[in-house]
Each structure stands twice: as structure tokens, then as C-alpha cells.
Design a protein around this motif. Sequence first.
Motif, PDB file in Angstrom:
ATOM      1  N   GLU A   5      78.790  74.683  31.761  1.00 50.35           N
ATOM      2  CA  GLU A   5      78.584  76.111  31.511  1.00 50.35           C
ATOM      3  C   GLU A   5      79.495  76.540  30.371  1.00 50.35           C
ATOM      4  OE1 GLU A   5      78.905  80.360  33.899  1.00 50.35           O
ATOM      5  OE2 GLU A   5      78.725  78.476  35.007  1.00 50.35           O
ATOM      6  N   GLU A   6      79.040  77.497  29.591  1.00 45.78           N
ATOM      7  CA  GLU A   6      79.825  77.974  28.458  1.00 45.78           C
ATOM      8  C   GLU A   6      80.404  79.339  28.761  1.00 45.78           C
ATOM      9  OE1 GLU A   6      78.554  79.542  24.164  1.00 45.78           O
ATOM     10  OE2 GLU A   6      78.423  77.340  24.282  1.00 45.78           O
ATOM     11  N   ARG A   7      81.664  79.513  28.386  1.00 50.38           N
ATOM     12  CA  ARG A   7      82.243  80.856  28.480  1.00 50.38           C
ATOM     13  C   ARG A   7      83.027  81.147  27.217  1.00 50.38           C
ATOM     14  NH1 ARG A   7      87.360  82.598  29.663  1.00 50.38           N
ATOM     15  NH2 ARG A   7      88.950  81.113  30.412  1.00 50.38           N
ATOM     16  N   SER A   8      83.063  82.401  26.845  1.00 47.12           N
ATOM     17  CA  SER A   8      83.750  82.798  25.633  1.00 47.12           C
ATOM     18  C   SER A   8      85.139  83.323  25.961  1.00 47.12           C
ATOM     19  CB  SER A   8      82.949  83.863  24.868  1.00 47.12           C
ATOM     20  OG  SER A   8      82.844  85.041  25.652  1.00 47.12           O
ATOM     21  N   VAL A   9      86.033  83.244  24.963  1.00 45.48           N
ATOM     22  CA  VAL A   9      87.367  83.808  25.099  1.00 45.48           C
ATOM     23  C   VAL A   9      87.663  84.569  23.815  1.00 45.48           C
ATOM     24  CG1 VAL A   9      88.362  81.598  24.327  1.00 45.48           C
ATOM     25  CG2 VAL A   9      89.825  83.314  25.439  1.00 45.48           C
ATOM     26  N   GLY A  10      87.900  85.858  23.950  1.00 51.43           N
ATOM     27  CA  GLY A  10      88.193  86.690  22.792  1.00 51.43           C
ATOM     28  C   GLY A  10      89.625  86.495  22.322  1.00 51.43           C
ATOM     29  N   ILE A  11      89.799  86.256  21.023  1.00 47.24           N
ATOM     30  CA  ILE A  11      91.128  86.021  20.452  1.00 47.24           C
ATOM     31  C   ILE A  11      91.374  87.053  19.359  1.00 47.24           C
ATOM     32  CG2 ILE A  11      92.654  84.383  19.321  1.00 47.24           C
ATOM     33  CD1 ILE A  11      90.869  82.133  20.383  1.00 47.24           C
ATOM     34  N   VAL A  12      92.288  87.956  19.606  1.00 46.59           N
ATOM     35  CA  VAL A  12      92.680  88.937  18.599  1.00 46.59           C
ATOM     36  C   VAL A  12      93.590  88.229  17.605  1.00 46.59           C
ATOM     37  CG1 VAL A  12      93.874  91.109  18.161  1.00 46.59           C
ATOM     38  CG2 VAL A  12      92.504  90.824  20.249  1.00 46.59           C
ATOM     39  N   THR A  45      83.429  72.816  31.717  1.00 45.80           N
ATOM     40  CA  THR A  45      83.122  74.081  31.061  1.00 45.80           C
ATOM     41  C   THR A  45      83.415  73.987  29.566  1.00 45.80           C
ATOM     42  OG1 THR A  45      83.729  75.286  33.057  1.00 45.80           O
ATOM     43  CG2 THR A  45      83.618  76.555  31.007  1.00 45.80           C
ATOM     44  N   VAL A  46      82.567  74.586  28.756  1.00 48.29           N
ATOM     45  CA  VAL A  46      82.788  74.625  27.313  1.00 48.29           C
ATOM     46  C   VAL A  46      83.307  76.004  26.938  1.00 48.29           C
ATOM     47  CG1 VAL A  46      81.724  74.467  25.042  1.00 48.29           C
ATOM     48  CG2 VAL A  46      81.027  72.893  26.857  1.00 48.29           C
ATOM     49  N   LEU A  47      84.509  76.017  26.372  1.00 44.42           N
ATOM     50  CA  LEU A  47      85.142  77.268  25.986  1.00 44.42           C
ATOM     51  C   LEU A  47      84.806  77.567  24.530  1.00 44.42           C
ATOM     52  CD1 LEU A  47      87.157  79.299  27.328  1.00 44.42           C
ATOM     53  CD2 LEU A  47      88.971  78.091  26.100  1.00 44.42           C
ATOM     54  N   ARG A  48      84.292  78.753  24.297  1.00 42.09           N
ATOM     55  CA  ARG A  48      83.916  79.148  22.943  1.00 42.09           C
ATOM     56  C   ARG A  48      84.800  80.291  22.476  1.00 42.09           C
ATOM     57  NH1 ARG A  48      79.835  78.842  19.232  1.00 42.09           N
ATOM     58  NH2 ARG A  48      79.341  80.721  18.035  1.00 42.09           N
ATOM     59  N   PRO A  49      85.676  80.046  21.506  1.00 41.58           N
ATOM     60  CA  PRO A  49      86.548  81.123  21.026  1.00 41.58           C
ATOM     61  C   PRO A  49      85.783  82.142  20.188  1.00 41.58           C
ATOM     62  CG  PRO A  49      86.944  79.106  19.779  1.00 41.58           C
ATOM     63  CD  PRO A  49      85.968  78.755  20.854  1.00 41.58           C
ATOM     64  N   GLU A  50      86.076  83.405  20.424  1.00 44.48           N
ATOM     65  CA  GLU A  50      85.436  84.510  19.695  1.00 44.48           C
ATOM     66  C   GLU A  50      86.525  85.302  18.979  1.00 44.48           C
ATOM     67  OE1 GLU A  50      82.328  84.925  19.341  1.00 44.48           O
ATOM     68  OE2 GLU A  50      81.458  83.657  20.909  1.00 44.48           O
TER      69      GLU A  50
END
Length: 386
Positions: A5-12, A45-50
Motif C-alpha cells: 500500500e502507498e502512503r504519502s508524507v508531507g515534507i515542508v 508499505t511504499v512511502l511517497r514524499p510530497e
Amino acid sequence: MAANEERSVGIVMNGVTGRMGYRQHLVRSILAIREQGGLRLPDGTVLRPEPILVGRNESKLASIAKEHGLDRWTTDLDEALKAPGAEIYFDAQVTSRRVDGVKKAVAAGLHVYTEKPTAEDTETALELARIVNAAGVKAGVVQDKLFLPGLLKLKRLVDGGFFGRILSVRGEFGYWVFEGDWQEAQRPSWNYRAEDGGGIIIDMFCHWRYVLEEIFGPVRSVQALAATHIPERVGEDEQPYTCTADDAAYGIFELDGGIVAQVNSSWTTRVFRDELVEFQVDGTEGSAVAGLRRCRVQHRSTTPKPVWNPDLPATEDFRSQWQEVPDNADFDNGFKAQWEMFLRHVAADEPFPWDFLAGARGVQLAELGLRSAREGRRIAIPELTL
């Protein structure tokens, strides 16, 4: 969360309009992770940086966002920290602005990852470490040089006992930074103004602290000589300015085990070596010279016997007497490799040893180095605790 499953992580990302923030952290790290399909965690899990870009220059931010197909950017840090999905704050601003950014991010409940130095003085760096710990957020400081292929090979040699008893380390770092008059400078002008947080000691001694400690052992004392060799430069506005910060530093560090490390750091030297940074390590059983990518060794059993005779020209090709250390591994971009470690730290609770206390130790060495240069003496380095 289900495997694959893929989830995103917001990076300021604050400070991406600067050289390091843009090239190494945004393009070669976060965007590179996205281009490879994300970061796979231990559970599958696949982490996708945003990335959420933030900075003071609206036109530069807009240009970067357009070039890379990003639609989340702002000049308002408070707005960015409240953005939907924002979990991590990254700071690559000038040092003088870093403390306020980190404090705001921690107050907003974000995990924090930052360039070094974390602050301009040790007490403030320790204060940040205490704030981060009290908030219970995950935090890390960039220690990129530990991931350089040359230094990874050097660490392999140390761990394998190649050197026997290590006697000394000699480091040469630097290059000529143009003054900005007849050729554009390769570094921003604030680097040469102490009032803006500039200076090669505050910049590079933070690096030398973790390099020396992680590879060889704790640093117990420092003796430094600082110099401002170029008193005036020309800034980005094409106007001359007075240089108030050191542009070269000559340091001697005593390490555990009697190891003596000498490191020259300079923006006023022309390069006559294979790489922009090189460390020579001498031990009872062998020596090595490590740079950004290469590492060469000479074992005791193959060490020649030079004889000093100034009346005759040297006929030996000394460099040919050394052996190349093989890669034996695939080396990724060092900034990207550490970003992946920090993302796993945040998302999967994997260990990450370079916290804000480690960052404070780097600031401490820089601060004591500057003090040593002012007072002209060797200074012992006390243990730092929170």
C-alpha cells in the motif's frame, strides 16, 4: 497498513531556493525518491514524499515548482506548517534563521530534520535539543559526509583493523572561491559576514566533529587558527562588502587513543589533489588516503623505504605505490541515503543516531574553535548533556 500500500508524507522544505537545499535535498533526494517509485518500508508499505516548498523569494519558489511539476509552495511558513498532510519540517535556511523555523515546526507538532549547524552557539543548540525532546517529535541533523563513498571505505578499513594503532589524521578541504569582481563567486556573500552567521569554522567544524568521532573516536581538545585572507569581496548586488568572517581555518584536534588530527579548511586555496576533500590516515600497520569517492591504501608490508637526498631529483612515482580500495557496494547519493534513513525513522520507528544533541556537539566544536583562535590556545572539550 497492507503490504504494497502507498502512503504519502508531507515534507515542508524551507530554504530550497539555496544551493544545497535545492540541489542536494530537493532534487537529488526527495524528488529522486519520488522518481524511484517511493521508499519501501519494512512492512511493504511504499512511502511517497510530497514536498511543500516554502521560502522568502516568491519568484524563485514559483520557478522551482513549475520546473519540477510541484503545486504546493508558499512564502508563509505558518501556512506551510498547517498544510494538510504535513508531517516533517526540513530546514536548509541560513543558520541565523534556523532556530525560529525549528521552534515553529516543533510547536506545530511536526518531526524535524535540519541542515547544520543547528544554531550559532552551543547553548541555543542545546535549547533546541531540549525543546525537541520535550515535544516528543522525531528529529535529525544532516551528517552527509559519513555517507561519502570514500569515507565509507575508510570506515570499513578502520572497523577491519587495517591500520593497527592509528597515529594521526590529516585533512585538506577547500578550493578557491572567486571574490565576485571579475568572476562570480561560487558561494553566497553571507558566508563571509560573521553578523549573518558566516565563517568557515562554524560551517566546517560541525562536519569535522561527526567525521572524526564516527570514524576514529571522541574529540577531546581543539586548537585553531582562523584567518580572513580576503578582506573584501563583491556581493550578489555587484557591490563590494567587508568580510567579517573567517575564510580559512587551521585546526588541530586531539582524539581518544592519542590520535592527532590536523584539518585545514579553506575557501582561499587552489586545489592540487585528486578531490576537494582528502584525509590521510597513518597507522602502525598501514596508511590510507580517502576523498569524496576514492580510497587508496599502503600496507606496512608494501611500504617502500624512501631516502632523503636533496641533491638528486626524485625518481619514485609515490602515487603508484598505493592500492585502490574497491567499492564492494553500490553507493547512493549521501544526502538521499540519509533522507531515506530519516523517513524510515519517522514512518517505521527505525533508529536514527544523529539527533539534535549530535548537532549541538558540532556547534560546540565550532564555538570552541573560534574561541581557541581568539585566545591563541588549546581548549579541552567538555561532555555535552541535555
